[in-house]
Design a protein around this motif. Sequence first.
Motif, short mmCIF file in Angstrom:
data_model
loop_
_atom_site.label_atom_id
_atom_site.label_comp_id
_atom_site.label_asym_id
_atom_site.label_seq_id
_atom_site.Cartn_x
_atom_site.Cartn_y
_atom_site.Cartn_z
N TYR A 194 0.81 -1.22 0.00
CA TYR A 194 0.00 0.00 0.00
C TYR A 194 0.85 1.27 0.00
N ARG B 67 3.45 1.58 -3.91
CA ARG B 67 2.63 2.65 -4.52
C ARG B 67 3.52 3.80 -4.96
N TRP C 42 -3.06 -2.32 -9.25
CA TRP C 42 -4.14 -2.93 -8.48
C TRP C 42 -3.56 -3.62 -7.26
N THR D 198 -8.07 -2.51 -4.46
CA THR D 198 -7.82 -1.08 -4.64
C THR D 198 -7.24 -0.88 -6.03
N LEU E 124 -5.57 1.81 -8.48
CA LEU E 124 -4.92 3.11 -8.55
C LEU E 124 -4.70 3.45 -10.01
N TYR F 184 -1.68 9.12 -8.51
CA TYR F 184 -2.61 8.00 -8.52
C TYR F 184 -3.92 8.43 -7.89
N GLU F 185 -5.03 8.17 -8.62
CA GLU F 185 -6.36 8.33 -8.05
C GLU F 185 -6.82 6.95 -7.63
N GLU F 186 -7.37 6.86 -6.44
CA GLU F 186 -7.68 5.57 -5.82
C GLU F 186 -9.18 5.30 -5.78
N ARG F 187 -9.53 4.07 -6.16
CA ARG F 187 -10.90 3.57 -6.01
C ARG F 187 -10.82 2.23 -5.31
N VAL F 188 -11.68 2.02 -4.34
CA VAL F 188 -11.68 0.77 -3.58
C VAL F 188 -12.98 0.02 -3.89
#
Length: 190
Positions: free
Chosen positions: A124, A128, A140, A150, A152, A159-163
Amino acid sequence: MSVVVKPMTLEEYLTYDDGTDTRYELVNGELIAMPTESTLNIRIATFLLAHFLHLGIPVDRLAIGAQIAVSGARATAREPDLMVLSEETATALDGATHCLITHEMPPPLLVVEVVSPKQEDRDYRYKRTEYAGRQIPEYWIVDPIAQRVTLLEWVNGLYEERVYQGQEAIVSVLFPTFDLTAEQILRAGR
């Protein structure tokens, strides 16, 4: 009296052989023995590889066991669980003596790391930053411990993060036909 160990260069790392089957990553010039991959991690990476093949990604653009040189205080080479290579990266690796994406080569399109117990900071935080330094379009993090994926995405230098969890479908700009949920990916390891 302490012994000062000279940091290893990337070139020295590529030719290093201690006569064992131990896998290493090079982190800031230091050899770090990698633990044996868990069955869970291998199953998830293999499941994703098979899914990318099903989506039509050519086999020469999928890599398990390949490494990528990243920036650190000193030489660093990481071995992600899975990479999807660009056509240019696959061409650059073709005929290489080591399966290492060097700094001179284009980055892969996607790097996937499956989190191992007690290795959360590595995936993480440290990786990253290292993968951002290579401007890898997507990173990922598949976390069977926290039961989430997650994603990225490299956007304008960050990096834009989506979980994603449970039945949420993974949405990838690079792979718009990717049609798995977080649960399907995480369940692959069981």
